[in-house]
Design a protein around this motif. Structure first.
Motif, PDB file in Angstrom:
ATOM      1  N   THR A 135      -6.273   1.693   0.627  1.00  0.00           N
ATOM      2  CA  THR A 135      -5.714   2.263   1.852  1.00  0.00           C
ATOM      3  C   THR A 135      -6.809   2.998   2.616  1.00  0.00           C
ATOM      4  N   GLU A 181      -8.691  -4.046   4.948  1.00  0.00           N
ATOM      5  CA  GLU A 181      -7.287  -4.224   5.303  1.00  0.00           C
ATOM      6  C   GLU A 181      -6.588  -5.222   4.380  1.00  0.00           C
ATOM      7  N   SER A 182      -7.310  -6.249   3.944  1.00  0.00           N
ATOM      8  CA  SER A 182      -6.685  -7.292   3.131  1.00  0.00           C
ATOM      9  C   SER A 182      -6.610  -6.921   1.651  1.00  0.00           C
ATOM     10  N   HIS A 212     -14.127  -4.303   7.820  1.00  0.00           N
ATOM     11  CA  HIS A 212     -12.803  -3.784   8.155  1.00  0.00           C
ATOM     12  C   HIS A 212     -11.702  -4.728   7.676  1.00  0.00           C
ATOM     13  N   LYS A 270       0.830  -1.191   0.000  1.00  0.00           N
ATOM     14  CA  LYS A 270       0.000   0.000   0.000  1.00  0.00           C
ATOM     15  C   LYS A 270       0.873   1.253   0.000  1.00  0.00           C
TER      16      LYS A 270
END
Length: 567
Positions: free
Chosen positions: A183, A177-178, A173, A2
């Motif tokens: 981002t 995140e994965s 969430h 990211k």
């Protein structure tokens, strides 16, 4: 890996992480795995009090909830406290009628297009079968809402479906995140866009860290406002320079603010077998809850120039102990208990039950004692289904041996220019003017009369009003309180003279700013806007993807042509 925030030029920057923001972000990131997506959220955790809510001024606290009761700041947005009701808009909502005064600035083509995204929205909302008619639910196809009811001017075949309710922040969430090209940036407020270039393209957005006030510039190819109706509108009001390509800022920006009229003014007495009345929730084959309601046919509403309205069976008023139900009195007492009540339901929902009243406590206690042990056993069973399982019971509707039920109406508002959001003299405070018009109220009364006449003609039942005819208008005006279902202030239209965004949600006069909020809905219909907004988010993610592909094809064609000329 990211990217860093300031060092990267993001392909897409999304402001606001409610259901619309999360669906747009995840759908676009998955459709475009090699592009970088940034999701910016104001809240960091669950902010009970914040500067945004504190800088909103409501000019009518009788009909509009306080800001803190209307929205939530933090990942997942207002889904943190919503009840999970998923309802689709209707054909009539996309048809212009004289009563709307030209305010219906979208059309049936959009409605037809948006239907293709219902399955995607249903998947995110986890509301089961993506169909909102009883024809999709085999156990209801041969049943009516009450014995003797017949379809016609009044219908009973529309369903509302229910989410878990899905709290988007908790639920998605891990998915955010994965997702390697997505981002999440929390604790930042969107402040100002750069000046547009000659083509109307914005190159960066300045955001401000909520805790420190530090300013950060975010560069992106495209920006999407998904910050809810209030904040998306406020951002545009504060950034009128983005409309420099137009002759003027769209005159509709901030205007035509709508919600819903809602309340109870009558009881229905059905004539038939109480055991054949469909008063509560059904469950689909996958365990999801659904419920049916009374609505009115498209042709009838159009021909009689009336506003779209849903009416469903409900309990009597909890706060009034004359219902004589020990279970209802127990639940009312629990809701008015200061600490417990706040845990059982969000303020706006709690208010709809208690009406903010501590009323005849001794009589409520008498109801509880009279109905023991049922006064405790029924609430205990309901409490388990509401709070102790993953797919929660969406609400509480109690069987009536007398076959009488209160009627809850939920009605469309006309797009009225005087209902608006505007900036105060400080350029920061958002002032909200909101009121109910006589046309809003009279339509509600007329449709109750229509329902009464229809039920009598069917030999099915009749309405019993709680107020005299001369009192109905003032009663409706005093009981209706919204601000939860915000629409109209950045509405879709075919021209910048009539609206703020085009049919693809791009802001007029710009090339790369979009709004995906219920504020783009020109009409409010009978439905809460959350589910429909989910379909628009899925549609926007696909549109941005298609647009990107077309731009790449065009750029490649230009490069090839230039090379050919050189050769």
């Amino acid at each position: 890996m990211k990217p860093g925030i300031e060092s990267s030029n993001f392909d897409l920057c999304i402001i606001g992480s409610g259901p619309a923001g999360i669906i747009t972000a995840l759908e676009y990131a998955r459709l475009n795995p090699f592009e970088n997506v940034l999701l910016v959220e104001y809240g960091l955790g669950n902010l009970a009090e914040n500067s945004l809510d504190n800088s909103i001024k409501i000019n009518n606290d009788i009909n509009h909830h306080p800001p803190a009761e209307c929205t939530n700041k933090g990942l997942g947005g207002t889904s943190a406290t919503w009840g999970g009701r998923c309802v689709m808009y209707d054909e009539i909502d996309f048809i212009d009628r004289p009563i709307l005064n030209g305010g219906c600035t979208w059309d049936g083509a959009i409605f037809k297009d948006i239907k293709t995204y219902i399955p995607i929205a249903a998947r995110y909302f986890e509301c089961g079968n993506p169909n909102f008619n009883i024809t999709s639910t085999s156990q209801l196809t041969k049943r009516t809402i009450a014995e003797g009811f017949k379809q016609g001017v009044v219908t009973d075949d529309t369903l509302e479906r229910y989410s878990m309710p899905t709290r988007f922040g908790q639920r998605y969430h891990a998915d955010i995140e994965s997702q390697k090209n997505l981002t999440l940036l929390q604790g930042y407020e969107a402040r100002s866009f750069s000046e547009p270039d000659k083509d109307g393209k914005i190159s960066f957005l300045t955001i401000r860290q909520v805790g420190t006030g530090q300013l950060v510039k975010i560069s992106a190819c495209k920006f999407v406002l998904t910050a809810g109706a209030q904040e998306s509108t406020r951002i545009l009001l504060r950034n009128t320079q983005i409309f420099n390509k137009l002759k003027a800022t769209p005159g509709t920006l901030g205007k035509y603010y709508q919600g819903h009229l809602s309340g109870k003014i009558a009881t229905v007495k059905f004539y038939g077998d109480p055991d054949k009345t469909d008063y509560s929730f059904g469950r689909d084959s996958d365990g999801t809850y659904f419920r049916r309601r009374f609505q009115f046919s498209t042709n009838f509403l159009k021909d009689n120039n009336l506003l779209n309205t849903a009416i469903w069976l409900d309990n009597p008023l909890y706060f009034d102990p004359k219902h004589r139900s020990g279970a209802m009195s127990f639940m009312y007492m629990a809701m008015i208990t200061p600490i417990l009540g706040k845990r059982l339901a969000p303020p706006a929902i709690a208010h709809s039950i208690t009406k903010g009243k501590v009323y005849k406590v001794a009589t409520h206690l008498g109801n509880i004692l009279k109905d023991l042990p049922g006064s405790l056993l029924k609430p205990a069973a309901i409490f388990y289904k509401r709070y102790c399982v993953s797919r929660k019971l969406p609400g509480i509707f109690l069987f009536s041996p007398q076959n009488t039920y209160a009627l809850h109406f939920h009605a469309e508002q006309i797009p009225f220019e005087g209902n608006c959001m505007k900036l105060d003299a400080d350029g920061e405070t958002l002032v909200i003017d909101y009121s109910l018009t006589d046309a809003d109220v009279s339509s509600v009364i007329t449709l109750h009369d229509v329902l009464d006449k229809w039920l009598r003609n069917c030999g099915c039942g009749e309405l019993q009003y709680w107020f005299g005819k001369e009192e109905l208008s003032s009663a409706i005006k005093s009981m209706s309180k919204d601000g939860l279902h915000q629409s109209g202030t950045t509405r879709i239209a075919d021209t910048p003279e009539d609206g703020v965004v085009d049919k693809n949600l791009k802001v007029w006069g710009t090339e790369n700013i979009y709004v995906c909020s219920s504020s783009v809905f020109p009409t409010s219909g009978q439905a809460n806007p959350t589910f429909l907004l989910g379909t628009f988010a899925a549609r926007l993610a696909r549109h941005l993807t298609t647009t990107k592909v077309n731009e790449n094809v065009l750029n490649n064609t230009k490069t090839y042509s230039a090379a050919a000329l050189t050769t």
